[in-house]
Design a protein around this motif. Structure first.
Motif, PDB file in Angstrom:
ATOM      1  N   GLU A  94       5.146  36.557  36.484  1.00 22.29           N
ATOM      2  CA  GLU A  94       5.946  35.560  37.426  1.00 22.29           C
ATOM      3  C   GLU A  94       6.617  34.586  36.485  1.00 22.29           C
ATOM      4  N   ASP A  95       6.203  34.428  35.571  1.00 23.54           N
ATOM      5  CA  ASP A  95       6.977  33.571  34.611  1.00 23.54           C
ATOM      6  C   ASP A  95       8.367  34.027  34.125  1.00 23.54           C
ATOM      7  N   ILE A  96       8.060  35.248  33.889  1.00 27.98           N
ATOM      8  CA  ILE A  96       9.282  36.080  33.059  1.00 27.98           C
ATOM      9  C   ILE A  96      10.089  36.208  34.499  1.00 27.98           C
ATOM     10  N   LYS A  97       9.710  36.763  35.446  1.00 26.86           N
ATOM     11  CA  LYS A  97      10.659  36.776  36.430  1.00 26.86           C
ATOM     12  C   LYS A  97      11.498  35.664  36.759  1.00 26.86           C
ATOM     13  N   ALA A  98      11.007  34.428  37.103  1.00 29.18           N
ATOM     14  CA  ALA A  98      11.470  33.276  37.063  1.00 29.18           C
ATOM     15  C   ALA A  98      12.396  33.136  36.154  1.00 29.18           C
ATOM     16  N   TYR A  99      12.271  33.194  35.004  1.00 32.75           N
ATOM     17  CA  TYR A  99      12.982  32.932  33.557  1.00 32.75           C
ATOM     18  C   TYR A  99      14.561  34.109  33.804  1.00 32.75           C
ATOM     19  N   GLU A 100      14.150  35.197  34.082  1.00 34.90           N
ATOM     20  CA  GLU A 100      15.157  35.950  34.305  1.00 34.90           C
ATOM     21  C   GLU A 100      16.235  35.606  35.496  1.00 34.90           C
ATOM     22  N   GLU A 101      15.592  34.787  36.360  1.00 35.24           N
ATOM     23  CA  GLU A 101      16.601  34.598  37.789  1.00 35.24           C
ATOM     24  C   GLU A 101      17.260  33.554  37.298  1.00 35.24           C
ATOM     25  N   ARG A 102      16.782  32.439  36.225  1.00 37.60           N
ATOM     26  CA  ARG A 102      17.509  31.352  35.769  1.00 37.60           C
ATOM     27  C   ARG A 102      18.371  31.241  34.802  1.00 37.60           C
ATOM     28  N   LYS A 103      18.208  32.534  33.953  1.00 37.61           N
ATOM     29  CA  LYS A 103      18.421  32.628  32.438  1.00 37.61           C
ATOM     30  C   LYS A 103      20.057  32.314  32.435  1.00 37.61           C
ATOM     31  N   ASP A 104      20.844  32.747  33.354  1.00 38.58           N
ATOM     32  CA  ASP A 104      22.137  32.673  33.334  1.00 38.58           C
ATOM     33  C   ASP A 104      23.082  31.392  34.118  1.00 38.58           C
ATOM     34  N   GLY A 105      21.938  30.497  34.459  1.00 33.72           N
ATOM     35  CA  GLY A 105      22.244  29.375  35.072  1.00 33.72           C
ATOM     36  C   GLY A 105      22.939  28.277  34.172  1.00 33.72           C
ATOM     37  N   ASP A 106      23.025  27.013  34.929  1.00 37.34           N
ATOM     38  CA  ASP A 106      23.719  25.830  34.069  1.00 37.34           C
ATOM     39  C   ASP A 106      22.658  25.564  32.881  1.00 37.34           C
ATOM     40  N   PHE A 107      23.126  24.987  32.017  1.00 36.50           N
ATOM     41  CA  PHE A 107      22.249  24.587  31.027  1.00 36.50           C
ATOM     42  C   PHE A 107      22.331  23.098  30.920  1.00 36.50           C
ATOM     43  N   ILE A 108      21.414  22.294  30.568  1.00 39.01           N
ATOM     44  CA  ILE A 108      21.675  20.935  30.358  1.00 39.01           C
ATOM     45  C   ILE A 108      20.955  20.626  29.255  1.00 39.01           C
ATOM     46  N   SER A 109      21.716  19.996  28.204  1.00 38.71           N
ATOM     47  CA  SER A 109      21.082  19.615  26.729  1.00 38.71           C
ATOM     48  C   SER A 109      20.001  18.565  26.978  1.00 38.71           C
TER      49      SER A 109
END
Length: 74
Positions: free
Chosen positions: A48-63
């Motif tokens: 579940e954690d890996i799937k959640a990461y995959e869904e968000r990996k191309d999202g906005d990055f905040i430093s």
């Protein structure tokens, strides 16, 4: 059809083993069944954690710096 199983040896902390034995008696499940269920649960949680990461990996990055500034400014 019978389920194929593999045999292994696991060493538990004595206190953990005592609790595991008590749960085994209470739940009427073998220690092997309890360990199998716990590991399956843990591995599915990782999935579940890996799937959640995959869904968000191309999202906005905040430093980290920007996040702190955003936190500080409310």
């Amino acid at each position: 059809m019978a389920t194929m199983t593999k045999r292994t040896t696991i060493y538990f902390d004595p206190k953990l083993h005592k609790v595991l034995k008590a749960k085994s008696v209470e739940s009427e499940k073998s220690i092997s069944e309890l360990v199998d269920l716990a590991l399956r649960h843990e591995l599915l949680e990782d999935l579940e954690d890996i799937k959640a990461y995959e869904e968000r990996k191309d999202g906005d990055f905040i430093s980290y710096k920007d996040m702190l500034e955003k936190f500080n400014n409310g």
